[in-house]
Write a protein that holds these residues in place. Sequence first.
Motif, mmCIF file in Angstrom:
data_model
loop_
_atom_site.group_PDB
_atom_site.id
_atom_site.type_symbol
_atom_site.label_atom_id
_atom_site.label_comp_id
_atom_site.label_asym_id
_atom_site.label_seq_id
_atom_site.Cartn_x
_atom_site.Cartn_y
_atom_site.Cartn_z
ATOM 1 N N VAL A 249 0.860 -1.184 0.000
ATOM 2 C CA VAL A 249 0.000 0.000 0.000
ATOM 3 C C VAL A 249 0.896 1.233 0.000
ATOM 4 C CG1 VAL A 249 -1.746 1.306 1.265
ATOM 5 C CG2 VAL A 249 -1.806 -1.200 1.276
ATOM 6 N N ILE A 250 0.622 2.139 -0.906
ATOM 7 C CA ILE A 250 1.322 3.424 -0.954
ATOM 8 C C ILE A 250 0.325 4.517 -0.615
ATOM 9 C CG2 ILE A 250 2.623 5.052 -2.372
ATOM 10 C CD1 ILE A 250 3.290 2.664 -4.210
ATOM 11 N N LYS A 251 0.624 5.290 0.419
ATOM 12 C CA LYS A 251 -0.231 6.428 0.750
ATOM 13 C C LYS A 251 0.522 7.706 0.415
ATOM 14 C CE LYS A 251 -1.799 9.992 3.186
ATOM 15 N NZ LYS A 251 -1.082 11.251 3.538
ATOM 16 N N VAL A 252 -0.112 8.572 -0.375
ATOM 17 C CA VAL A 252 0.483 9.856 -0.718
ATOM 18 C C VAL A 252 -0.589 10.940 -0.671
ATOM 19 C CG1 VAL A 252 2.291 8.904 -2.205
ATOM 20 C CG2 VAL A 252 0.067 9.516 -3.186
ATOM 21 N N ASP A 253 -0.147 12.182 -0.641
ATOM 22 C CA ASP A 253 -1.033 13.320 -0.848
ATOM 23 C C ASP A 253 -1.062 13.640 -2.339
ATOM 24 O OD1 ASP A 253 -1.470 13.506 1.898
ATOM 25 O OD2 ASP A 253 0.285 14.803 2.163
ATOM 26 N N ASP A 254 -2.053 14.408 -2.770
ATOM 27 C CA ASP A 254 -2.210 14.635 -4.211
ATOM 28 C C ASP A 254 -1.213 15.638 -4.794
ATOM 29 O OD1 ASP A 254 -3.176 17.087 -3.385
ATOM 30 O OD2 ASP A 254 -5.210 16.783 -4.121
ATOM 31 N N ASP A 255 -0.311 16.166 -3.963
ATOM 32 C CA ASP A 255 0.756 17.036 -4.464
ATOM 33 C C ASP A 255 2.115 16.351 -4.375
ATOM 34 O OD1 ASP A 255 1.052 17.017 -1.739
ATOM 35 O OD2 ASP A 255 1.093 19.192 -1.494
ATOM 36 N N VAL A 256 2.120 15.026 -4.412
ATOM 37 C CA VAL A 256 3.362 14.255 -4.283
ATOM 38 C C VAL A 256 3.613 13.448 -5.555
ATOM 39 C CG1 VAL A 256 4.510 12.374 -3.044
ATOM 40 C CG2 VAL A 256 3.260 14.127 -1.769
ATOM 41 N N PRO A 382 20.828 9.950 -12.884
ATOM 42 C CA PRO A 382 19.600 9.616 -12.155
ATOM 43 C C PRO A 382 19.492 10.341 -10.818
ATOM 44 C CG PRO A 382 20.587 7.650 -13.054
ATOM 45 C CD PRO A 382 21.582 8.746 -13.268
ATOM 46 N N CYS A 383 18.320 10.906 -10.575
ATOM 47 C CA CYS A 383 18.042 11.576 -9.302
ATOM 48 C C CYS A 383 17.740 10.533 -8.244
ATOM 49 C CB CYS A 383 16.855 12.518 -9.468
ATOM 50 S SG CYS A 383 16.376 13.377 -7.948
ATOM 51 N N ASN A 384 18.248 10.750 -7.037
ATOM 52 C CA ASN A 384 18.073 9.764 -5.970
ATOM 53 C C ASN A 384 16.754 9.919 -5.230
ATOM 54 O OD1 ASN A 384 19.163 7.522 -4.511
ATOM 55 N ND2 ASN A 384 19.533 8.891 -2.774
ATOM 56 N N TYR A 385 15.947 10.896 -5.601
ATOM 57 C CA TYR A 385 14.676 11.093 -4.906
ATOM 58 C C TYR A 385 13.664 10.032 -5.326
ATOM 59 C CZ TYR A 385 16.215 15.678 -3.257
ATOM 60 O OH TYR A 385 16.890 16.692 -2.639
ATOM 61 N N LEU A 386 13.008 9.469 -4.322
ATOM 62 C CA LEU A 386 11.944 8.493 -4.559
ATOM 63 C C LEU A 386 10.586 9.174 -4.622
ATOM 64 C CD1 LEU A 386 10.850 5.558 -4.681
ATOM 65 C CD2 LEU A 386 10.861 5.567 -2.182
ATOM 66 N N ALA A 387 10.384 10.163 -3.766
ATOM 67 C CA ALA A 387 9.119 10.902 -3.734
ATOM 68 C C ALA A 387 9.412 12.357 -3.391
ATOM 69 C CB ALA A 387 8.159 10.300 -2.719
ATOM 70 N N ALA A 388 8.665 13.262 -4.037
ATOM 71 C CA ALA A 388 8.896 14.689 -3.837
ATOM 72 C C ALA A 388 7.594 15.446 -4.016
ATOM 73 C CB ALA A 388 9.934 15.197 -4.842
ATOM 74 N N THR A 389 7.478 16.561 -3.340
ATOM 75 C CA THR A 389 6.285 17.391 -3.498
ATOM 76 C C THR A 389 6.305 18.080 -4.857
ATOM 77 O OG1 THR A 389 7.430 19.172 -2.327
ATOM 78 C CG2 THR A 389 5.913 17.809 -1.045
ATOM 79 N N ALA A 390 5.114 18.224 -5.450
ATOM 80 C CA ALA A 390 4.967 18.888 -6.745
ATOM 81 C C ALA A 390 3.664 19.677 -6.710
ATOM 82 C CB ALA A 390 4.964 17.870 -7.878
ATOM 83 N N VAL A 391 3.722 20.831 -6.064
ATOM 84 C CA VAL A 391 2.514 21.615 -5.808
ATOM 85 C C VAL A 391 2.124 22.461 -7.008
ATOM 86 C CG1 VAL A 391 1.453 23.334 -4.317
ATOM 87 C CG2 VAL A 391 3.059 21.674 -3.346
ATOM 88 N N ALA A 392 3.100 23.178 -7.563
ATOM 89 C CA ALA A 392 2.802 24.119 -8.645
ATOM 90 C C ALA A 392 2.381 23.375 -9.902
ATOM 91 C CB ALA A 392 4.017 24.988 -8.912
#
Length: 422
Positions: A249-256, A382-392
Motif C-alpha cells: 500500500v502506498i499512501k500519498v497526498d495529491d501534491d506528491v 539519475p536523481c536519488n529522490y523516490l518521492a517529492a512534493t509537486a505543488v505548482a
Amino acid sequence: MAVYSMHCLRRLLLYCVSVVAFLIVIFTSMNLLEDVFPKYVYSLDSKKVQSRASYKHAMSEETVKTLFISNTLKTPTINKIMHNTFLERWTTNSNRWLEEITTQRKEMFTTKAATNMKTVDINHEARIAYPLTSFGSPYVLNNDKICEGANNLTYIVLVHTATDHFYRRSVIRETWANKNILTNQSLRVVFLLGRPQGNTKIQAAIEHESYMHKDIVQGDFSDTYHNLTHKGVLGYRWISEYCLQAKFVIKVDDDVFVNIFKLMLGTSINYHADKRKLRCYIRMNGTSPIQRKTGKWKVDDSEFKNMTYFPVTYCNGFFVFMTTDIIKELYEASKVTPFFWIDDVYIFGLLPAKVGSIRFESMEGLTLSEEDSLKCFKMNKPCNYLAATAVAKGNMETLWYGSIKQYHSLAKAYAKPQLFSI
C-alpha cells in the motif's frame, strides 16, 4: 385535631418536594448530577440523537460514543453549564481525546449591550470519541471494483485529495500512477475525499469524475483539514473490504510525485520480503513537539495532557509505503483507539502502537523541497529522490518526464513501449 394534622402533613410534603427540587438544581449547577444519577446522564435516546445528528452513521446503537447536544437547550446559562462542566468533566474522566469534527458547527457570539452577555449557538454540535469512518456506512461514492481483475496486484495507491483538486487527480492518473503503462508489475489508484462544503456543482463534477474513471472513494464527512483522520481510516477500511490482495500500500497526498521506476527497483531488490512494516520518513517517539499555543497543528490542552512531545513513533504522511498484511488490523484498531485529528499521528502512530509488532523503517529519498526535486530531475544522471512534493501546476509532469529520461533502462523494463512514443 385531625384536620390540623392533615394540614401539617401537607405542609411537610410540600416542604420536602421543595427541598428535593432545590437539591437537584444545586447538584446540576455544581456538576454533580452525573455522580448522583449516572444512569440518567448516560441514558441517551440514540434514535432521537441519530435523527438530529450531522453525522448520522456515527450515532448507531452499537457506537453511542458520541454525545450530542440538542437544540432544546435555549437558556444561555444552562447552555454554559452543560458545555463547560458536564462535557469537559466527561472528557477528562474518560481520558478520551475528542475532536469537534462537524464543520457545520457555528459559534455565533452576540454581545448584548444591556447585559454584556454572550450567547452561543451550539445546535448540531457533535463530539466524537472514534473516527466516523470506523463504523456504519461511510461511503457517499464507492468504486468497489478497482482491484478486481488485477492479477498479482503489486501496489494499491491511496491518494488523499481535496474535493476541487480535479487537475491534480488527472495528472496523477496520466503520469506515475497510470495503471496502463506497467508490464510485469501492476498498480491501482484510489482517490480518497470527503464531501464538498455546500458546493453542489463540485459534488456533481466529482460524481461525473467517478463515473468516468471509477477510482473515486468519497466518505460521508466534510472534506476539511481537521477531518483527515476520517479520510485515513476510510482508506484502511476500503482496502480491508475490497483490496487485500495487493502486496503493498502506498499512501500519498495529491501534491506528491513518486518515481515509480525507482520504487519498483527497490521493491524487487529490498522490499519484496517485507512483512508487517511501515517505510517512511520516521518521527521517533518523544521527538516531535506538541504545539500548544498557535499554529496549524495547535493541540488543545485536554489532548495528550501534560505532554510536550507526541508519545508514539509515527510517519510523515506525505509518502508512506506499507505491507498490506497490517491494514485490516489498523482499521480494526481505529474502533478502539480514541480519535485524534492530526492524521499522521493517528493513522501512522497511534493505530500501529495499538496493534503492536509493526516495524518502522526509514525510507530514503523523500523530500519536501519542490525546488530541489526540480533541479534533481533535470540533471543528466539519475536523481536519488523516490518521492517529492509537486505543488505548482506543471511540476508533476516535469518530474515525470525527468524520471523517464533518467531511468530510461528501468522504464523500458517496467513500462509498455507506448510510453516511449510520447
